[in-house]
Design a protein around this motif. Structure first.
Motif, PDB file in Angstrom:
ATOM      1  N   PRO A   1       0.839  -1.206   0.000  1.00 51.10           N
ATOM      2  CA  PRO A   1       0.000   0.000   0.000  1.00 51.10           C
ATOM      3  C   PRO A   1       0.875   1.257   0.000  1.00 51.10           C
ATOM      4  O   PRO A   1       1.908   1.304   0.659  1.00 51.10           O
ATOM      5  CB  PRO A   1      -0.803  -0.117   1.294  1.00 51.10           C
ATOM      6  N   GLU A   2       0.445   2.271  -0.746  1.00 48.23           N
ATOM      7  CA  GLU A   2       1.170   3.542  -0.839  1.00 48.23           C
ATOM      8  C   GLU A   2       0.503   4.561   0.087  1.00 48.23           C
ATOM      9  O   GLU A   2      -0.609   4.324   0.569  1.00 48.23           O
ATOM     10  CB  GLU A   2       1.081   4.068  -2.276  1.00 48.23           C
ATOM     11  N   CYS A   3       1.182   5.668   0.322  1.00 50.56           N
ATOM     12  CA  CYS A   3       0.558   6.838   0.942  1.00 50.56           C
ATOM     13  C   CYS A   3       0.152   6.574   2.387  1.00 50.56           C
ATOM     14  O   CYS A   3      -0.644   7.311   2.956  1.00 50.56           O
ATOM     15  CB  CYS A   3      -0.665   7.240   0.105  1.00 50.56           C
ATOM     16  N   MET A   4       0.718   5.516   3.017  1.00 50.16           N
ATOM     17  CA  MET A   4       0.293   5.194   4.383  1.00 50.16           C
ATOM     18  C   MET A   4       0.790   6.217   5.398  1.00 50.16           C
ATOM     19  O   MET A   4       0.317   6.252   6.536  1.00 50.16           O
ATOM     20  CB  MET A   4       0.785   3.790   4.765  1.00 50.16           C
ATOM     21  N   GLY A   5       1.759   7.036   4.992  1.00 50.39           N
ATOM     22  CA  GLY A   5       2.234   8.085   5.888  1.00 50.39           C
ATOM     23  C   GLY A   5       1.146   9.093   6.221  1.00 50.39           C
ATOM     24  O   GLY A   5       1.225   9.795   7.231  1.00 50.39           O
TER      25      GLY A   5
END
Lengths: 478, 478
Positions: free
Chosen positions: B70-74
């Protein structure tokens, strides 16, 4: 087209410039509203395809060919509003001129003009309220976007506005902390005090207001232009109420409080009208939950910071009615289909009330087999529901489809009864169609907005006549 | 596992509770950091699949089977940070108790304890700065999410942080407005003043800081754990600098200013460590641009509000070096491939510097046909570039692949030259691999973070020795 755009921007800048000379915040609020409107109508057509590309899209079910429209476009209005409000700050709050410090960003031996606030529209302390309001709206937008993206469960999204209101409530606690409310004079005489301190419960009350406004706008939806339209009408009603105070009140603090509300609402009107242009029938974009939550939160913030949350509820009467009317379906007392939108008939191009079926049709109505297991015909509860529905139907508040049925009792005797088999879905939109007959989508929207506006005007009159009588204190006439 | 979670929450609440008694903001900051950490590690594994479902996903190219993450989890860390900061407010700002008003939310005849601020950690006016900081971060998160969702063009996203910094700058203008900077004492003697007022340019300077920090973190990326890791190291360096002031400074205003920075940074450390747990080699999630922008903006905000933006630049030396080192590729002076990540070799499991090819291989090096049309071998410019690259290679700052070529001049004579055909991609990550040899991904990350931390410590020492000498005013020793 280009000329009118340039003209409106010039007018807007003129209004903002006029403010600097005449200290007229309303003129610059209108200026920023025009700029916000222009930015919104510039951005929406350009970003629609990007929204569709990442899956923010939906079909318009009330059109002949069910066109695919971008969803969640109200987020653009919301974000433009935020930045409008940022740029508005220097116009309504005068800078404190810190002349010198010891360096390193310290405020130690500053010479500030804290006391020369004759020129300032609002005291500096109000900036804290303003920032907390913007923070609360920005949090709501963030959560709204999460909702539009992830399809959050209904029971979770219901409470999202309470989470978004946290910065508002915490800053209210730190900065103002008044938790007492006025009580009606009859009770006041009995209690020997005009106010009651609700303490921590006041924060619960404010959170409830924050939950109520966004959600009530969100459930009165499903017709092109209705979400934005009702927000625009609400903004107008709030503004009329504010101007009542600004022009007629003799309390400076009351005028300042409502001027603050005007400063928040006029730019909101600007960005909403920009969105309405594209969401009006036939809609080219959908607004999404983000806008509904954002708009509702604007009203909640204005009501909470202006300390007129009871009046606010009066302006939300159509939304409250819609909620109460929906309760039997929302809590599954009568069956609730997945969609409760009015039914679009392609042949006539008109909208008809959509119906919910109460029990199955397979020739065995006599056995009391209902679609909803909760609604057993022969139960006392089932009979009570039938009675209530019949009464509502007589009051013209419900469209029903009746069938003749034969009920056989335990002792073998049979009885012929008339049963309600279908009712219209319990939304204000369907009710308007029941009362006024089938309408084209835009006429339907206008009718609802007209009703809402009339009720709002009535509410203002009530507020300043009955309210005055009840509380012996109106901030307006006294 | 559950026990340790419960224990850490109890410890966190204990630290927060301790604050109430001892007025120790650092203890409650640590408490909130622990809570933030726990919320982040609770949410990330639960929301990963939702992010993948809406298309926020990417393949990890430096692993044998290129797993989908998964991307953008920050963004989760960032949002948790925001709400942590909301809940932190009542602990560092004492409520103004408004005892009574005329009703209607007016502040007219209030009795407030404005003067009894002995108990308050920060003066009430600092709340405005705090709120503007949170607003700026929230705007950055909103724009960062838009970037992650819509794949914004590089030239647009570069300026996003400047837009996000608008609330910070506007509130700075309204609330503080100091636009002068200290000048080195040598110049001060010449100018007969110790400060120079930059006026409106100071806002440009602050916007530049706001653009620089987020982008510089965003381009030092591509290895598991590096984006978060460098943010954690930066936070530690900032905190060491702050504690130097808190423990050793004799200026109360300077102590207060750095205590404020500590209050912003410790909770940031908490949510970042939570993210690092999942982003560390082998990564289970990617952090996305949102986190990089958010983290960079935290440092920009701390530097701007603490008025130590020059010191801030000193702490960003590795990022600045990475940027300068990248310039030839960023501005296409030498060819820049689409990806500049180090190359993963599946057999050894190690990372190798990735190479950029300067000219085509098809046997016609002599004709001066380069891949990049700008880099013509026979041009003076091409020769200059070759010379520079050779010098860098001798300084061990570049890995090169050379080929023997025969150049025929116009007069028919031929010359044998050694040409650089390939260079490593110009990023700090590749340079570390050039210097230290191939490394496993986690060793690579640790090496870079170690270098960064060492440079940071050195920067602190320089700041308080040379800085003291240059400005004759350090807020610390004097």
């Amino acid at each position: 087209m280009v000329f009118s755009k340039i003209l409106s921007v010039v007018v807007a800048l003129g209004l903002i410039y006029f403010h600097i000379f005449a200290n007229q915040p309303i003129s610059s609020a209108i200026g920023f509203a025009i700029l916000g409107y222009q930015v919104v109508i510039y951005l929406i057509p350009r970003l629609g395809s990007s929204f569709i590309n990442i899956g923010l899209k939906g079909n318009d079910l009330s059109k002949p060919n069910r066109p695919l429209l971008p969803e969640c476009m109200g987020a653009i209005s919301a974000v433009v509003y935020l930045f409008t409000m940022f740029f508005f700050i220097p116009f309504i709050f005068i800078p404190i001129m810190v002349v010198n410090t010891s360096g390193g960003g310290n405020r130690d031996y500053e010479i500030s003009n804290y006391n020369q606030q004759s020129n300032a529209l609002f005291p500096h302390s109000k900036l804290i309220q303003y920032l907390s309001a913007v923070l609360c709206l920005e949090s709501q937008i963030l959560l709204g976007i999460a909702d539009d993206l992830f399809d959050v469960k209904w029971r979770h999204k219901f409470f999202m506005p309470a989470i978004a209101s946290i910065p508002l409530l915490i800053v209210y606690y730190i900065d103002f902390g008044v938790t007492s409310i006025l009580v009606p004079s009859v009770i006041a005489k009995y209690l020997n005090q005009t106010t009651v301190d609700l303490g921590v419960f006041y924060y619960g009350y404010m959170a409830a207001i924050a939950i109520f406004c966004p959600n009530s706008i969100n459930i009165l939806a499903g017709v092109n232009g209705l979400e934005v339209g009702q927000s625009v009408v609400l903004a107008l009603i709030f503004l009329i109420n504010d101007f009542c105070y600004i022009f007629f009140s003799r309390f400076p603090s009351s005028i300042s409080s409502h001027l603050f509300s005007v400063c928040l609402l006029i730019p909101f009107l600007g960005v909403s009208l920009g969105l309405l242009k594209f969401n009006w029938y036939p809609a080219r974009v959908f607004v999404g939950d983000t806008y509904c939550y954002f708009a509702g939160m604007v009203f909640a913030v204005v009501g909470i910071l202006g300390h007129f949350s009871k009046t606010l509820l009066l302006f939300f009467v159509p939304q409250i009615f819609n909620f109460i009317y929906s309760v039997p379906q929302l809590f599954h007392i009568v069956p609730c289909p997945r969609h409760r939108l009015p039914r679009f008939e392609e042949k006539s191009g008109l909208m008809y009330p959509s119906m919910a079926v109460l029990f199955a049709d397979e020739g065995d109505e006599t056995s009391g087999k209902f679609k909803s297991p909760k609604l057993k015909l022969l139960d006392p509860k089932g009979q009570l529901i039938q009675t209530i529905l019949k009464s509502l139907s007589k009051l013209k508040l419900l469209k029903v489809v009746e069938v003749e049925s034969v009920i056989s009792s335990d002792d073998g005797s049979t009885k012929k009864v008339t049963l309600i088999k279908e009712i219209n879905n319990l939304t204000l939109i369907n009710l308007v169609l029941v009362i006024f007959g089938p309408l084209r989508e835009d006429k339907l929207c206008i009718t609802i907005l007209g009703i809402q506006f009339s009720i709002g005007l009535l509410a203002i009159v009530c507020r300043h006549s009955i309210g005055h009588f009840l509380f012996e204190n109106d901030n307006l006439w006294k």
